[in-house]
Design a protein around this motif. Sequence first.
Motif, PDB file in Angstrom:
ATOM      1  N   SER A   1      60.855 -19.419  28.071  1.00  0.00           N
ATOM      2  CA  SER A   1      62.395 -19.462  28.060  1.00  0.00           C
ATOM      3  C   SER A   1      63.565 -18.360  28.550  1.00  0.00           C
ATOM      4  N   ARG A   2      63.714 -18.036  30.506  1.00  0.00           N
ATOM      5  CA  ARG A   2      64.114 -16.530  30.376  1.00  0.00           C
ATOM      6  C   ARG A   2      64.695 -16.099  29.503  1.00  0.00           C
ATOM      7  N   ASP A   3      66.023 -16.479  28.951  1.00  0.00           N
ATOM      8  CA  ASP A   3      66.589 -15.460  28.584  1.00  0.00           C
ATOM      9  C   ASP A   3      66.450 -15.011  27.245  1.00  0.00           C
ATOM     10  N   GLN A   4      65.731 -15.550  27.104  1.00  0.00           N
ATOM     11  CA  GLN A   4      65.296 -15.271  24.989  1.00  0.00           C
ATOM     12  C   GLN A   4      63.546 -15.137  25.402  1.00  0.00           C
ATOM     13  N   GLY A   5      62.721 -15.722  25.883  1.00  0.00           N
ATOM     14  CA  GLY A   5      61.551 -14.958  26.041  1.00  0.00           C
ATOM     15  C   GLY A   5      60.789 -16.766  24.342  1.00  0.00           C
ATOM     16  N   ASP A   6      61.398 -17.218  24.449  1.00  0.00           N
ATOM     17  CA  ASP A   6      60.839 -18.212  24.033  1.00  0.00           C
ATOM     18  C   ASP A   6      59.720 -18.877  24.342  1.00  0.00           C
ATOM     19  N   LEU A   7      58.655 -19.352  23.815  1.00  0.00           N
ATOM     20  CA  LEU A   7      57.741 -20.194  24.481  1.00  0.00           C
ATOM     21  C   LEU A   7      58.403 -22.141  24.060  1.00  0.00           C
ATOM     22  N   VAL A   8      58.283 -22.458  25.317  1.00  0.00           N
ATOM     23  CA  VAL A   8      58.978 -23.928  25.385  1.00  0.00           C
ATOM     24  C   VAL A   8      58.100 -24.934  25.342  1.00  0.00           C
ATOM     25  N   TRP A   9      56.692 -24.563  25.948  1.00  0.00           N
ATOM     26  CA  TRP A   9      55.232 -25.295  25.964  1.00  0.00           C
ATOM     27  C   TRP A   9      54.274 -24.715  26.608  1.00  0.00           C
ATOM     28  N   GLU A  10      53.308 -25.256  25.651  1.00  0.00           N
ATOM     29  CA  GLU A  10      52.023 -24.595  26.299  1.00  0.00           C
ATOM     30  C   GLU A  10      51.084 -25.385  26.155  1.00  0.00           C
ATOM     31  N   ARG A  11      49.879 -25.729  27.092  1.00  0.00           N
ATOM     32  CA  ARG A  11      48.581 -26.802  27.291  1.00  0.00           C
ATOM     33  C   ARG A  11      47.746 -25.877  27.245  1.00  0.00           C
ATOM     34  N   ARG A  12      46.795 -26.287  26.465  1.00  0.00           N
ATOM     35  CA  ARG A  12      45.178 -25.829  26.525  1.00  0.00           C
ATOM     36  C   ARG A  12      44.229 -26.598  27.326  1.00  0.00           C
ATOM     37  N   PHE A  13      42.743 -26.139  27.960  1.00  0.00           N
ATOM     38  CA  PHE A  13      42.134 -26.477  29.101  1.00  0.00           C
ATOM     39  C   PHE A  13      41.109 -26.292  28.590  1.00  0.00           C
ATOM     40  N   GLN A  14      40.054 -26.576  28.808  1.00  0.00           N
ATOM     41  CA  GLN A  14      38.671 -26.134  28.854  1.00  0.00           C
ATOM     42  C   GLN A  14      38.300 -25.782  30.082  1.00  0.00           C
ATOM     43  N   SER A  15      37.882 -24.418  30.737  1.00  0.00           N
ATOM     44  CA  SER A  15      37.298 -24.445  31.870  1.00  0.00           C
ATOM     45  C   SER A  15      36.328 -25.042  31.791  1.00  0.00           C
ATOM     46  N   THR A  16      35.612 -25.957  33.211  1.00  0.00           N
ATOM     47  CA  THR A  16      34.864 -27.011  33.935  1.00  0.00           C
ATOM     48  C   THR A  16      33.908 -25.801  34.595  1.00  0.00           C
ATOM     49  N   GLY A  17      34.877 -24.584  35.153  1.00  0.00           N
ATOM     50  CA  GLY A  17      33.783 -23.414  36.196  1.00  0.00           C
ATOM     51  C   GLY A  17      32.961 -22.025  34.998  1.00  0.00           C
ATOM     52  N   ARG A  18      32.354 -21.272  36.266  1.00  0.00           N
ATOM     53  CA  ARG A  18      31.961 -20.662  35.224  1.00  0.00           C
ATOM     54  C   ARG A  18      33.362 -19.560  35.338  1.00  0.00           C
ATOM     55  N   THR A  19      32.776 -18.600  33.588  1.00  0.00           N
ATOM     56  CA  THR A  19      34.108 -17.508  33.592  1.00  0.00           C
ATOM     57  C   THR A  19      33.262 -16.804  32.684  1.00  0.00           C
ATOM     58  N   ILE A  20      32.175 -16.500  33.721  1.00  0.00           N
ATOM     59  CA  ILE A  20      31.797 -14.488  34.040  1.00  0.00           C
ATOM     60  C   ILE A  20      32.483 -13.982  35.019  1.00  0.00           C
ATOM     61  N   CYS A  21      33.248 -12.825  34.580  1.00  0.00           N
ATOM     62  CA  CYS A  21      33.913 -12.048  35.172  1.00  0.00           C
ATOM     63  C   CYS A  21      33.684 -10.756  34.812  1.00  0.00           C
ATOM     64  N   HIS A  22      34.353  -9.787  36.153  1.00  0.00           N
ATOM     65  CA  HIS A  22      33.992  -8.585  35.430  1.00  0.00           C
ATOM     66  C   HIS A  22      34.587  -7.783  34.960  1.00  0.00           C
ATOM     67  N   GLU A  23      33.912  -6.775  33.722  1.00  0.00           N
ATOM     68  CA  GLU A  23      35.456  -6.901  32.462  1.00  0.00           C
ATOM     69  C   GLU A  23      36.835  -6.534  32.749  1.00  0.00           C
ATOM     70  N   LYS A  24      37.278  -5.785  34.525  1.00  0.00           N
ATOM     71  CA  LYS A  24      38.275  -4.954  33.728  1.00  0.00           C
ATOM     72  C   LYS A  24      39.053  -6.416  34.816  1.00  0.00           C
ATOM     73  N   THR A  25      38.900  -7.690  35.083  1.00  0.00           N
ATOM     74  CA  THR A  25      39.424  -9.029  34.993  1.00  0.00           C
ATOM     75  C   THR A  25      39.321  -9.960  34.224  1.00  0.00           C
ATOM     76  N   CYS A  26      39.742 -11.064  34.225  1.00  0.00           N
ATOM     77  CA  CYS A  26      39.473 -12.239  33.888  1.00  0.00           C
ATOM     78  C   CYS A  26      39.889 -13.755  34.506  1.00  0.00           C
ATOM     79  N   VAL A  27      39.640 -14.889  33.980  1.00  0.00           N
ATOM     80  CA  VAL A  27      39.265 -15.669  33.867  1.00  0.00           C
ATOM     81  C   VAL A  27      40.820 -16.371  34.558  1.00  0.00           C
ATOM     82  N   ALA A  28      41.873 -15.538  33.807  1.00  0.00           N
ATOM     83  CA  ALA A  28      43.464 -16.353  34.713  1.00  0.00           C
ATOM     84  C   ALA A  28      43.679 -14.803  34.894  1.00  0.00           C
ATOM     85  N   ALA A  29      43.333 -14.817  36.660  1.00  0.00           N
ATOM     86  CA  ALA A  29      43.454 -13.400  37.389  1.00  0.00           C
ATOM     87  C   ALA A  29      44.015 -14.528  38.720  1.00  0.00           C
TER      88      ALA A  29
END
Lengths: 398, 372
Positions: free
Chosen positions: A87-115
Motif C-alpha cells: 500500500s502506498r500510504d502505509q507500506g503494508d504488504l498487500v500481496w506477494e507472488r513467488r515463482f521459480q526462475s526457468t532461465g539462468r540466474t548467474i549475475c555479476h555480484e553487483k547486480t541481481c536477478v531482480a534488475a
Amino acid sequence: MKELLSLTFFIIILTSANGDWLNFRGSMGNGEANIKSISQLSNTAPTSWKTTLPGRGLSSPILVKDKIYITASSGPKQETLHVLCFSRDQGDLVWERRFQSTGRTICHEKTCVAAPTMTSDGKVVVAQFSSNDIFCLNLKGDLIWLRGLTYDYPNAANGLGMSSSPVVAQGVLIAQVENDADSFTTGINIKNGMSLWRKVRPKGANWTSPVLLRSGNTKKVVLQSQNGISIIDPKTGDEFWSFNEGASTIPSTTPTGEILLVPSNGMTALKGRMDQKSHTQLWQDNKLGPGTGSPAISGDHFFVINKANVLTCAEIDTGEILWRMRIKGPSSGSPVATAKHLYFFNEDGLGQVIEINKNERKLVSSIDLEETILCTPAISENAIFVRSDKHLWKLSGN
Amino acid sequence: MKIIPLFHIFIFISSGLFGMKEPSVAQLIQPLIDIKKFGTGNNAAIETWGKVASLPASDVPRLLSAMNQANDLGDNWIRAALSKISEKNQTSLPIQQIIKFIKDKKNKDDARKAAYDIIQTHNPKVTAKLAPSFLDDPAPDLRRISVALMIDQIKDIKSEAKKEKLLHFALNKAREVEQIKEINEGLKAIGQSVNVTNLMGFLVNWHTVGPFDNTERTGFDKRFRPEEQTGLDQKYKNAGKIITWSPFSTTEEFGMLNINKQYGEIKEVCAYAQATFKSKKSQPAHFRIGSKNAWKFWLNGKLLFARDEYHRGKTRVDQFVIDGNFKKGENLILLKICQNEQTQSWTKQWEFNFRVTDRSGTVIHSNENISN
C-alpha cells in the motif's frame, strides 16, 4: 495546434493521474514528474515509512493508483522470484507472488536477478527478471499469463545478468532480450502472453531499456544497442527509421516530446521527420555523455551525471551546457526530476536533492539511508520511493 | 428489469436437462499441466487459472501432484494458484497431507520444494521440524536446507575434534558448490585438508588439440576436423602445421584447466579437449561446465549445448548444467573452447572446468575398471 493540445493533455494525464509512475524512469520513461515537489526527504516524517523486502533488487518501484509494485529475488542462486504489492500510504504488504526462475540466474555480484523494473498499463502489471521470466498479473495479484523466454530460447542470457525493463505500447509488451549469444526483441500480446513478433537484434550484451516515442495518440518504440537506435512499430516490430552511429549499452535513450536524447558519441539529439522513415540530427556533444544512469528531463532542460560524478544541465533543443556541479557519487541509478528539483541516490545510499533552474543549482538537502542503493527512485506527490536489497522506503517531505 | 437473452435461458435449461457437468478439478488443472514453450497453451491456462485459484485448501495436495506432470512453466502457473489459495486459507491448509507430499520422494523435486515453501510461509514452526531431515534427500533444494542448518550448528561448536567430525560428515552430505566451499574452508581453518577435486568429481585428465583459427569469432561455428575425427592418433593440418592431440591435466583444486598453459596467451583461437568417461551403466547425468569463453559440448558425437559468449563474468563451477545420458561403457566427451580478440587484462583467460553428477548433485565418477 489541436494535436499539440491533445498531446499535452495526454502527457499531463500520464504523469499526474493518481501520481502514477508506470515504468522505469516514470510514465514517460524520462525521469520527469509533473508534480509538486519537495525539497527535503525525510524518513521520520509522519507519512514516511520503511518496509522489509524478501530479497535483493535493483529494480525501481512503480506506482499504480494507491499501490506500489516491485520485484525482488532470493535464494542461494536467486532462483526465487518475488512480485510484491504494497500500500502506498502505509507500506503494508498487500500481496506477494513467488515463482521459480526457468532461465539462468548467474549475475555479476553487483547486480541481481531482480534488475529490470516492472511496467504497467494501469490495468495489469508486468514483471520481467534477469532470467527472462515474465509474469503479467492484475492489480489484485491474479496471474494473467507468464512466459519463460530463456526456457524458450536457452541461449538468451547474459553471464553478467540482464537488466532491460519492458514497456507496454498499444497492447503489446516489448521485451528486449539482447545478449551475445541469442539476441532478440519480442512483442508480446499483453492479453494472453503470446508472441506477436520476434526480431533478431545485434549480438552483444545490452542493458538498455526500450522507451516510447509518443506522437499524438500513437506510440513508437525506441530500441537501443551498440549499433545505435531503431524506431519500431510496437504491433509488428517493423522499423520506421534508425540511427546507426553506435550507442551506449548501459544508459538508455531519453524521450522528450518528439526529441530523443541518445547516449551516442556523448549525447546526440534526434527528431523523426514527417515521412516517418528518416530523422534529423539536432546536435551532438561528446561532453554530455552519461555514466551508468540515464538522463532526466525537467521542462526544456536535461540533466546528465557522468562517470566523474559531475552533474550537467543542458538545453534540450540546442545541447547548450548551462551549468555543471560536482555531486557525491558514484551513482548507478538514474536521476529523476520535477520542475524545481532533481533527485538521485549514490551507491552509498546518500540521497541528494538539487534545486534546479536555468541559471542556478544548489544542493538543498540530503538524506543518508545507510544502505547500498543502486535503483532509480519513483516520485509521487510529496514523496519519493526508493529501495535497497533489504528495504523499500517512502520518503516524504518534512 | 434486466432481460435475460433467450440463448442463455436455453443453455441453463439444457444443461439441467442433459446433465452438463461442471468440469472436475482434474479437468480444471489440466491446461496448467499442458503449458508448453512459446506461450503454447496460454489461452486455455488463462481461462482456467481463476477457477483453479478458487479451489478449496483441501485441493492443495492435488495441485502439488499436478506439478509432478507439469514442466517448469506449468509449475509457475500452479505456484501462483497455490499462493492465492494459501493466502485465502491460511488456517485451513491440510498441513499433514502437505508434509506427506514433501516426504514422498517419488514426487518431483520442485513440487516437494513448493510444498515446503507453502508451509514455510504459513507455518514456519512445522518446517523448522522438517528442515534437518533432508540430509540424504535427492532433491537438491531440500538437501541444501538441511546442510545449511548443519553448517550453522557446527559454527557454535567449541570442541575441535567434534567440529572436525561434523565437518567431514557435512561435507559428505553437501552437494552445492558454495556449501562445499564453506565446509572445506572450515576444515582448512582447523588444519584439515580434503581432496575437493576428487570429492566434487572434476575431470582433470584430458587431451587437447589446437590452436585453430577464431579470427573475428568465426571459428565458433566452423567445423574443424577434430569435430569429425576424434581419434587421439589423428593428425590435423592447420595453418601449414601438423598438430596432434596431447595430454593435458590439472591439479587446481576446482578442476580448472588453463589452456593458455598449453598454447600460450594467444587470441582469436579455438582448442578442442576430449576425455573418456566410463559409465558402469546407461544413466542420465548432469554435465556441469564452467567457462568464461565460448564453448561447445558433444557427448558421443552429439552436440548437447553451445554457448557463444566471451568474458561476461568469471568462470564458475557448475556455471552451466546440461542434461544428457551416458551409455554403458566408454563415453567420449568433446569440448571446443574458443578465445576471442579482446585485449583487456580480464579477457586473458582461456579455461574451463568440468564435472558430472546425477540430478541430486551426487558425483558420478568415471569407473576406470570397466571395459567398453
